[in-house]
Design an enzyme around this catalytic site. Sequence first.
Site, PDB file in Angstrom:
ATOM      1  N   HIS A  20      13.328  13.522  11.938  1.00 31.58           N
ATOM      2  CA  HIS A  20      12.562  12.170  12.435  1.00 31.58           C
ATOM      3  C   HIS A  20      11.751  12.807  11.742  1.00 31.58           C
ATOM      4  O   HIS A  20      10.674  14.135  10.868  1.00 31.58           O
ATOM      5  CB  HIS A  20      12.566  13.318  13.851  1.00 31.58           C
ATOM      6  CG  HIS A  20      11.565  12.733  14.339  1.00 31.58           C
ATOM      7  ND1 HIS A  20      10.602  13.380  15.511  1.00 31.58           N
ATOM      8  CD2 HIS A  20      11.218  11.467  14.484  1.00 31.58           C
ATOM      9  CE1 HIS A  20       9.264  12.118  15.755  1.00 31.58           C
ATOM     10  NE2 HIS A  20      10.319  10.893  15.874  1.00 31.58           N
ATOM     11  N   ASP A  28      10.979  -2.440  -5.338  1.00 34.60           N
ATOM     12  CA  ASP A  28      11.498  -3.157  -6.567  1.00 34.60           C
ATOM     13  C   ASP A  28      11.428  -2.385  -7.680  1.00 34.60           C
ATOM     14  O   ASP A  28      11.119  -1.225  -8.215  1.00 34.60           O
ATOM     15  CB  ASP A  28      10.273  -3.573  -6.063  1.00 34.60           C
ATOM     16  CG  ASP A  28       8.936  -3.802  -6.867  1.00 34.60           C
ATOM     17  OD1 ASP A  28       8.809  -2.803  -6.925  1.00 34.60           O
ATOM     18  OD2 ASP A  28       7.975  -4.767  -6.657  1.00 34.60           O
ATOM     19  N   HIS A  99      -2.201  -1.267  -1.965  1.00 35.47           N
ATOM     20  CA  HIS A  99      -0.611  -0.371  -2.772  1.00 35.47           C
ATOM     21  C   HIS A  99      -1.646   0.794  -3.303  1.00 35.47           C
ATOM     22  O   HIS A  99      -0.496   1.747  -3.428  1.00 35.47           O
ATOM     23  CB  HIS A  99      -0.974  -1.911  -3.434  1.00 35.47           C
ATOM     24  CG  HIS A  99       0.301  -1.338  -5.022  1.00 35.47           C
ATOM     25  ND1 HIS A  99       1.616  -1.366  -4.016  1.00 35.47           N
ATOM     26  CD2 HIS A  99       0.957  -1.501  -6.362  1.00 35.47           C
ATOM     27  CE1 HIS A  99       2.519  -1.229  -5.062  1.00 35.47           C
ATOM     28  NE2 HIS A  99       2.059  -1.599  -6.171  1.00 35.47           N
ATOM     29  N   TYR A 121       4.728  -6.701  -4.243  1.00 36.67           N
ATOM     30  CA  TYR A 121       4.752  -5.968  -3.293  1.00 36.67           C
ATOM     31  C   TYR A 121       5.809  -6.112  -2.457  1.00 36.67           C
ATOM     32  O   TYR A 121       6.250  -5.782  -1.484  1.00 36.67           O
ATOM     33  CB  TYR A 121       3.586  -6.758  -2.548  1.00 36.67           C
ATOM     34  CG  TYR A 121       2.346  -6.201  -3.143  1.00 36.67           C
ATOM     35  CD1 TYR A 121       1.468  -5.546  -4.055  1.00 36.67           C
ATOM     36  CD2 TYR A 121       2.204  -7.507  -4.088  1.00 36.67           C
ATOM     37  CE1 TYR A 121       0.957  -5.569  -4.641  1.00 36.67           C
ATOM     38  CE2 TYR A 121       1.030  -7.508  -5.196  1.00 36.67           C
ATOM     39  CZ  TYR A 121       0.364  -6.184  -5.058  1.00 36.67           C
ATOM     40  OH  TYR A 121      -1.415  -6.270  -6.199  1.00 36.67           O
TER      41      TYR A 121
END
Length: 132
Positions: A20, A28, A99, A121
């Site tokens: 958990h 990517d 980011h 992204y």
Amino acid sequence: MKKLGHLNRDIARVLAGMGHTDSLVIADCGLPIPPGVECIDLSFGRGNPGFPEVLDSILADFQCERALFAEECRGSNPAVTGLAEDLGNDGVQVEYVSHELFKERCRQARVVIRTGECTPYANVILYSGVIF
């Protein structure tokens, strides 16, 4: 021979060991892999396998309670933004961060699963839920 779930032995091993709130990254091909974080590299060509295909495959075998995306995907990648919205509609808590903060959070992941995705992204951090 394994019949259900992931045939990739490394992905099957990681998913079986998740607890958990543990996290994994689907990335990517351009996302930097933090030192010390395991990388399962699935890429075998530009765009193959793609981010959506890998995300769907992981979610079919993984209890996800939260997903974290880079805020920048909202303006740069409508397809990934749509996938994030779909997750939210399926009851997953979806969050967005810069980011830069996303890359920092990747350091805490159990694994980065690298795809061949070549759109901006196209990354997500998935946090493990519980099945009870």
